[in-house]
Design an enzyme around this catalytic site. Structure first.
Site, PDB file in Angstrom:
ATOM      1  N   SER A 252       0.806  -1.220   0.000  1.00  0.00           N
ATOM      2  CA  SER A 252       0.000   0.000   0.000  1.00  0.00           C
ATOM      3  C   SER A 252       0.844   1.277   0.000  1.00  0.00           C
ATOM      4  CB  SER A 252      -0.946  -0.008   1.200  1.00  0.00           C
ATOM      5  OG  SER A 252      -0.219  -0.152   2.415  1.00  0.00           O
TER       6      SER A 252
ATOM      7  N   ASP B 272       7.231  -4.303   6.474  1.00  0.00           N
ATOM      8  CA  ASP B 272       6.283  -4.670   7.520  1.00  0.00           C
ATOM      9  C   ASP B 272       6.845  -4.356   8.902  1.00  0.00           C
ATOM     10  OD1 ASP B 272       4.244  -5.866   5.779  1.00  0.00           O
ATOM     11  OD2 ASP B 272       5.823  -7.303   5.321  1.00  0.00           O
TER      12      ASP B 272
ATOM     13  N   LYS C  68       9.837  -8.208   5.456  1.00  0.00           N
ATOM     14  CA  LYS C  68       9.016  -7.906   4.299  1.00  0.00           C
ATOM     15  C   LYS C  68       8.333  -9.189   3.822  1.00  0.00           C
ATOM     16  CE  LYS C  68      10.450  -5.328   0.977  1.00  0.00           C
ATOM     17  NZ  LYS C  68       9.119  -4.665   0.936  1.00  0.00           N
ATOM     18  N   GLY C  69       7.280  -9.016   3.057  1.00  0.00           N
ATOM     19  CA  GLY C  69       6.597 -10.168   2.501  1.00  0.00           C
ATOM     20  C   GLY C  69       5.130 -10.249   2.841  1.00  0.00           C
ATOM     21  N   GLY C  70       4.604  -9.215   3.543  1.00  0.00           N
ATOM     22  CA  GLY C  70       3.185  -9.217   3.837  1.00  0.00           C
ATOM     23  C   GLY C  70       2.328  -9.235   2.588  1.00  0.00           C
ATOM     24  N   GLY C  71       2.879  -8.704   1.499  1.00  0.00           N
ATOM     25  CA  GLY C  71       2.170  -8.713   0.224  1.00  0.00           C
ATOM     26  C   GLY C  71       2.546  -9.880  -0.669  1.00  0.00           C
TER      27      GLY C  71
ATOM     28  N   GLU D 252      10.959  -8.680  -4.545  1.00  0.00           N
ATOM     29  CA  GLU D 252      11.382  -7.452  -3.881  1.00  0.00           C
ATOM     30  C   GLU D 252      12.863  -7.513  -3.508  1.00  0.00           C
ATOM     31  OE1 GLU D 252       7.297  -5.929  -1.686  1.00  0.00           O
ATOM     32  OE2 GLU D 252       8.497  -7.494  -0.734  1.00  0.00           O
TER      33      GLU D 252
ATOM     34  N   LYS E 109       5.762   1.115  11.981  1.00  0.00           N
ATOM     35  CA  LYS E 109       6.507  -0.055  11.509  1.00  0.00           C
ATOM     36  C   LYS E 109       7.898  -0.159  12.148  1.00  0.00           C
ATOM     37  CE  LYS E 109       3.177  -1.203   8.722  1.00  0.00           C
ATOM     38  NZ  LYS E 109       3.307  -1.206   7.264  1.00  0.00           N
TER      39      LYS E 109
END
Length: 242
Positions: A35, A91, A101-104, A110, A128
């Site tokens: 987002s 994140d 990272k990796g929530g998406g 990435e 965060k």
């Protein structure tokens, strides 16, 4: 006040706008996923339509679709394997600029894009920022083959690295496993805290079937962390932007 509180400042947009100041004509940009990264792509699109000439490499199909809609010229990492700057969200981020990272579900792409860049700058709201990584479940991208065996091995590796907690295969709203753009699955490790972030990737990397864990260590050079203060957005920087 949260980034989604409509009565306060838009913290995602504020962080993205500060990152946009780093973009210069002719740059080769890695475009992150999520987002906050989407806010950056939106603002970048406005600048591109006003005449800014840059080329972007998206880190996910969702980002590619948005960037194309915004009119941003794109290339693949094979066509442009060295980038000037990647702007992406996180994140979690600690004071040593270590990230989860990796929530998406885009962590592999990435990380590949970020490591192909001269600099990676994180944009996020200040919530965060954490003292110790791990409250956010650690995403681990895994091969679909032998998934049950891989999950058992992941659980053992996590214990050997000094962490405690359970793991869970990520599923979507329909109850089906989440599938990444690369055709992999995501296992989320609910660890609460990661006492030694450097030890965990080595342990997980030794597990056959693990493609990449969502720990980004020694990759980010700065983090722009927007916070609400007195009804306005403030954008302090952790690390060095230059």
């Amino acid at each position: 006040m949260s980034a989604t509180d409509t009565s306060g400042p838009d913290l995602r947009r504020a962080a993205a706008a500060r990152a946009l100041d780093l973009v210069k004509p002719g740059m080769r940009l890695g475009l992150g996923t999520g987002s906050t990264a989407a806010s950056f792509v939106t603002l970048l699109g406005e600048r591109v339509r006003a005449g800014l000439d840059v080329v972007g490499v998206p880190t996910s199909e969702a980002t590619r679709v948005q960037a194309e809609r915004e009119g941003i010229r794109l290339a693949t990492l094979d066509e442009m394997p060295q980038l000037d700057l990647t702007i992406d969200g996180a994140d979690e981020v600690d004071d040593a600029l270590r990230l989860i990272k990796g929530g998406g579900a885009a962590l592999l792409r990435e990380k590949i894009v970020a490591c192909a860049s001269r600099r990676m700058v994180v944009i996020a709201d200040a919530a965060k920022r954490v003292e110790t990584l791990g409250a956010f479940p650690l995403p681990i991208e895994v091969n679909a083959f032998g998934l049950a065996a891989t999950q058992l091995a992941i659980a053992a590796a996590i214990g050997k690295a000094g962490c405690t907690g359970g793991i869970r295969l990520r599923v979507g709203a329909d109850g089906a496993p989440v599938v990444t753009d690369g055709g992999h699955r995501i296992v989320d490790a609910h660890l609460a805290r990661i006492p030694d972030p450097e030890a965990l990737p080595a342990a997980l990397g030794a597990v056959p079937g693990v493609v990449e864990p969502g720990l980004f260590l020694g990759i980010a050079s700065a983090a722009i962390l927007a916070a609400a203060r007195d009804g306005a957005a403030h954008v302090p920087v952790l690390g060095a932007l230059g």
